[in-house]
Design a protein around this motif. Structure first.
Motif, PDB file in Angstrom:
ATOM      1  N   ASP A 166      -3.891  -1.794  -5.751  1.00 27.37           N
ATOM      2  CA  ASP A 166      -3.247  -2.158  -4.474  1.00 27.37           C
ATOM      3  C   ASP A 166      -3.813  -3.322  -4.431  1.00 27.37           C
ATOM      4  O   ASP A 166      -5.215  -3.488  -4.002  1.00 27.37           O
ATOM      5  N   THR A 224       0.940  -1.080   0.011  1.00 25.16           N
ATOM      6  CA  THR A 224       0.168   0.157   0.006  1.00 25.16           C
ATOM      7  C   THR A 224       0.891   1.470   0.261  1.00 25.16           C
ATOM      8  O   THR A 224       0.599   2.186  -0.780  1.00 25.16           O
ATOM      9  N   ASN A 227      -7.104   0.515   2.811  1.00 30.12           N
ATOM     10  CA  ASN A 227      -6.371   1.693   3.215  1.00 30.12           C
ATOM     11  C   ASN A 227      -5.703   2.372   2.502  1.00 30.12           C
ATOM     12  O   ASN A 227      -4.924   3.507   2.788  1.00 30.12           O
ATOM     13  N   ASP A 248      -7.926  -4.301  -2.045  1.00 26.73           N
ATOM     14  CA  ASP A 248      -7.761  -4.859  -0.647  1.00 26.73           C
ATOM     15  C   ASP A 248      -9.010  -4.798   0.123  1.00 26.73           C
ATOM     16  O   ASP A 248      -9.518  -3.623   0.467  1.00 26.73           O
TER      17      ASP A 248
END
Ligand SMILES: Nc1ncnc2c1ncn2[C@@H]1O[C@H](COP(=O)(O)OP(=O)(O)OP(=O)(O)O)[C@@H](O)[C@H]1O
Ligand SMILES: [Mg+2]
Length: 250
Positions: free
Chosen positions: A133, A16, A44, A40
């Motif tokens: 990501d 990330t 985040n 994901d």
């Protein structure tokens, strides 16, 4: 056609962080428009980028499933979902963000995955760069986002266990039929530049190592937006140098 950069690697290796930093460098170099995709489910990337996240794609799909009466008559359900998904994109300063999330509701996962893949497929055409990501496993990459990447960036720590995981990921990429044109290895949080041969053994192109960066850790502990990282932070300076081939389009 958008150039796709996909992050992979064992949990906690820095996927990330590096996704956010690569996005930042592409923006800084003015290479084109950037869409960051957080694939994901424990998303985040928004925090790392300092972008306020909107509803996730998963939440939108759940809402449409729960309230079919909201679909305008005559409009196919897929069209309606696609339209709603457009509103899930956060527009940041030079970097847009789509958070995939995870639909909670019942329903056919194949259907949901197809919808998500379709929308990502369309978005890929609208941006110059797409940075995805991923969670530690790569299943989502193939089922929900795309089966193709121009640059797959595998992030690993320097330990033998970490490198074994990187090797497993490379194997997974071929098992899942993901077409990755370039496959790179970055060793994160290591001061030593040692992995050239090890990378070759697992058929990854070794880019180099990123040392532990105290400034990065401080920024991340203070709330996790990497926009707080100074331009001359060691991790950024090194990544600009060793990462060139990640964002180079050829
Ligand atoms: N080079 C570095 N120096 C210092 N801290 C780092 C470095 N790289 C990553 N970190 C820190 O390590 C933590 C984990 O990084 P990150 O969340 O990017 O990993 P991840 O691979 O995305 O993890 P997950 O698998 O849970 O999604 C973060 O707090 C990040 O700030
Ligand atoms: Mg992560």
């Amino acid at each position: 056609m958008g150039y796709i950069i996909a992050m992979a690697g064992k949990g906690g290796t820095g996927k990330t962080t590096l996704a956010a930093l690569i996005a930042r460098i592409i923006k800084e170099k003015k290479l084109g428009s950037v869409l960051a995709v957080d694939a994901d489910p424990n998303n985040n990337l928004a925090e790392a980028l300092g972008i306020e996240s909107k509803e996730t794609a998963g939440q939108i799909i759940d809402e449409v499933a729960a309230h079919p009466e909201k679909i305008p008559s005559g409009m196919p359900k897929d069209r309606f979902i696609e339209y709603q998904l457009q509103t899930a994109i956060s527009e940041g300063d030079g970097i847009d963000l789509l958070t995939m999330g995870r639909p909670e509701g019942p329903g056919c996962y194949c259907y949901v995955n197809n919808v998500l893949r379709n929308i990502v497929g369309k978005l890929i055409k609208e941006y110059d760069y797409i940075i995805i990501d991923n969670e530690a496993g790569l299943e989502h990459l193939s089922r929900r986002t795309t089966r193709r990447a121009d640059a797959l960036v595998v992030v690993s720590d320097a330990t033998p266990v970490g490198l074994k995981a990187a090797a497993r990921i490379t194997g997974l990429v071929s098992d899942l039929d993901i077409e990755a044109r370039k496959k790179f290895l970055i060793i994160n949080r290591s001061a030593e530049d040692f992995a050239e041969e090890k990378a070759r053994a697992i058929r990854l192109d070794y880019l180099g190592n990123l040392a532990y960066d105290a400034q990065l850790e401080r920024v991340s502990l203070n709330g996790y937006s990497l926009s707080g990282l100074k331009d001359d932070a060691p991790v950024l300076s090194t990544l600009r140098r060793i990462g060139e081939r990640i964002w180079q389009r050829n």
